[in-house]
Structure formats: C-alpha cells, structure tokens
Design an enzyme around this catalytic site. Structure first.
Site, PDB file in Angstrom:
ATOM      1  N   THR A 121       0.780  -1.251   0.131  1.00  0.00           N
ATOM      2  CA  THR A 121       0.002  -0.154  -0.091  1.00  0.00           C
ATOM      3  C   THR A 121       0.475   1.249  -0.010  1.00  0.00           C
ATOM      4  OG1 THR A 121      -1.301   1.100   1.099  1.00  0.00           O
ATOM      5  CG2 THR A 121      -0.498  -0.510   2.351  1.00  0.00           C
ATOM      6  N   TYR A 145      -1.778   0.319  10.271  1.00  0.00           N
ATOM      7  CA  TYR A 145      -2.270  -0.460   8.409  1.00  0.00           C
ATOM      8  C   TYR A 145      -0.500  -0.074   7.930  1.00  0.00           C
ATOM      9  CZ  TYR A 145      -3.644  -0.888   3.607  1.00  0.00           C
ATOM     10  OH  TYR A 145      -4.039  -1.048   2.697  1.00  0.00           O
TER      11      TYR A 145
END
Length: 335
Positions: A121, A145
């Site tokens: 990501t 995250y």
C-alpha cells in the site's frame, strides 16, 4: 491440467483478490483460493476454481494446499485494510497483516514455492514530502495499517536473501471500479472508499457523501488521490508474476497508480455526470493524517513490466463501479 503453474490466491474471495483470480484464469494460469470469508464472499470465486475456506495462519492447511494443488506461486491479498480501525485496534492489524503474513511466507518456503506477490500500500509512505511519490521515498507510516504492511515488505526482503524465494510488493494507491464484465466488484458492506461510497449514494443506499477537508493546498481545496481501476491492478499482478518467473533472482517493489490525481469534488462530479443526477455533499473537517495530495510516480512499473493501463479514465471507472453496485443489489435480493 494447466500448462502454466498453479497460483494460490489468498483472500481470493475479496475485492482485489477476486479480480486477480479472474486475471490469472484469463491468462491461462491454474488458480486455487484460500479465504476465511471474514470479509470475502464465496460467490465471488468461480465454482470451477478449487476453494479452501480457512485462515492463512493455519500452516497445516496452507501446507496441504501447496502440496495438493502443486502451488508454484502465491498472490497474497488476505488482510485488514481500514485505516481508522487500525488505529483503534492495532493488535488486529499486526496479527492479520504482519504475523499471519509471516506464517504464510514460512509455508511458502517450506513448500518450495518460489514466487510471492504481496498486496502492499501507499500507506507505507505516510505523508510524503513530495507528490508524485517515488518508491525510494522515505517509508514513514502514520498508522498501524501502513506499518503492518511495511513490516511484511521487510520480512519478504530478509527471507528472499536467505531462501529460494523472490517477491514483488505492489504498493497500491486508491483502487476503484469493478470488472468490466460485471463478474465481480467491491461488495463489502460499510466500505470507506470514495468511489464506492459515491455510487452507493447515487443509488440511494446512502443519504450523502461526506467531504473531509476543504482547505488543502489543492486546486479546489479537497484531497487529491490517484485512482486506479481494479482490473488494471489485477493485470499488474499477472505481469509481476511473469517477471518473477523470468528472473528468479530479482525482486520488485513498485507503485501501482496512474500518476495523476483527482480531487474529492472531481470524483463526485464524475458520478453526477455518469448518473445524470446530483449527490448531496456534506463538508466536514479534515481527518487526522490525511495528506492533501497522494499521487504515484508510476514510471518504474511502466519501465519494468509491459503494463499499460486500459481503464485510466475516471468516468469509465465510475461507470464500472456503478454497474457492479446495481448487480450487487440483485445478488443480495436473491440471497
């Protein structure tokens, strides 16, 4: 028996994973899926593809799948992806995204799997100092995250030096849209992705769309993001696999985006254009940690792979997302 090797897709019943399953099958690969169905849907995986319901941390299960299906590569999509939730429940993210990935990588090494593609990501960059952001920009995640994904990238780097395994980590920007043939799409209830939220609002499933922040240093004051069509992203995974097989000693860490951005208001205007209607916008304050602009520098993936986006058009992305949202309503009505 497929002439091309069998690829295990973890999280293959989820949004991006189900598109990768289709892309692999369309390209002639054998495909096997493992998914615990926490956020995925069994109907998202074609019936003729071997499916195992279970957790990637169950090494006995994963080892059995690798042996039974003669798996030669892994595409790893299983994990948790909601940024605010990662702040509220960091242990969940370090378990699902870091610890379980470590277990899966160990199973790959034990099973003799040579190639590993990881769903990473742009959150690994945090709030980058420059945009477009390059792969060698500092990695400074601002939430669990992003950090949990970065930890798996580091694990893969270290493991590849010690074992016969090469890898590609693809850092996604904002994934959107749905399969052009409407075979699958984003189906998770309560999704937070802007285009998903906007098409839900356009179909009356939400009353409005919240716009977080109107005072960024962007042309219209709202946040700018790089939106990539999920089918273009799935195709990038297939090309990454082929690159890993062609050069077994080489690893890749690459951005996946189009290299241009759209603001929140531009996205909502696109939905209005496609639907010939007007979504209600509600303007709210900035969310903590949101950068004003986050755009990929995608030159590296364009240079290394024969990857040329086919759906790099905002209205087309919205059109496909809208078509899937309508079909999803039918699927749920029949369930």
């Amino acid at each position: 028996m497929s002439e091309k090797p069998v690829i295990l897709v973890t999280g293959g019943a989820g949004y991006i994973g189900s598109h990768a399953v289709l892309a692999l099958r369309d390209a002639g690969y054998g495909v096997t899926v493992v998914d615990n169905l926490t956020t995925g849907f069994r109907w998202a995986v074609p019936q003729d593809i071997p499916f195992y319901e279970g957790d990637i941390a169950d090494q006995d299960l994963v080892n059995r799948i690798i042996e039974e299906q003669r798996v030669r590569g892994i595409m790893h999509f299983a994990g948790s992806i909601i940024v605010p939730e990662s702040v509220e429940n960091p242990l969940k993210y370090y378990n699902n995204n870091s610890a379980k990935s470590r277990s899966l990588i160990e199973s790959a090494v034990l099973g003799g799997v040579r190639h590993f593609i990881f769903s990473s990501t742009a959150a690994t960059y945090g709030v980058p100092e420059e945009s477009p952001v390059r792969e060698d920009a500092p990695k400074q995640p601002i939430n669990p995250y992003g950090m949990s994904k970065l930890m798996t990238e580091i694990t893969l780097e270290d493991v590849s030096k010690a074992h016969d395994l090469n890898y590609c980590a693809l850092r996604y920007f904002n994934v959107a849209g749905a399969d052009p043939e409407c075979r699958t799409g984003q189906s998770t209830a309560g999704a937070t992705h802007l285009i998903k939220v906007a098409v839900e609002a356009a179909l009356g499933k939400r009353s409005h769309v919240s716009v977080f922040g109107t005072d960024y240093e962007t042309p219209d004051g709202t946040g700018v993001r790089d939106y990539i069509h999920v089918s273009d992203l799935a195709r990038a995974h297939v090309l990454a696999l082929e690159a890993l097989m062609a050069e077994p000693q080489r690893n890749h860490i690459l951005n996946c985006g189009y290299g241009r951005g759209f603001s929140v208001l531009e996205v909502l205007d696109a939905v209005d254009r496609v639907t010939n209607a007007k979504i209600e916008r509600r303007f709210e304050g900035r969310r903590a940690g949101d950068p004003g602009s986050l755009i990929s520098d995608n030159r590296a993936i364009m240079e290394r792979f024969p990857w040329r986006p086919q759906f790099a058009d905002l209205d087309r992305i919205v059109t496909h997302a809208l078509a899937w949202e309508r079909k999803l309503s039918e699927i749920r009505a029949e369930a």
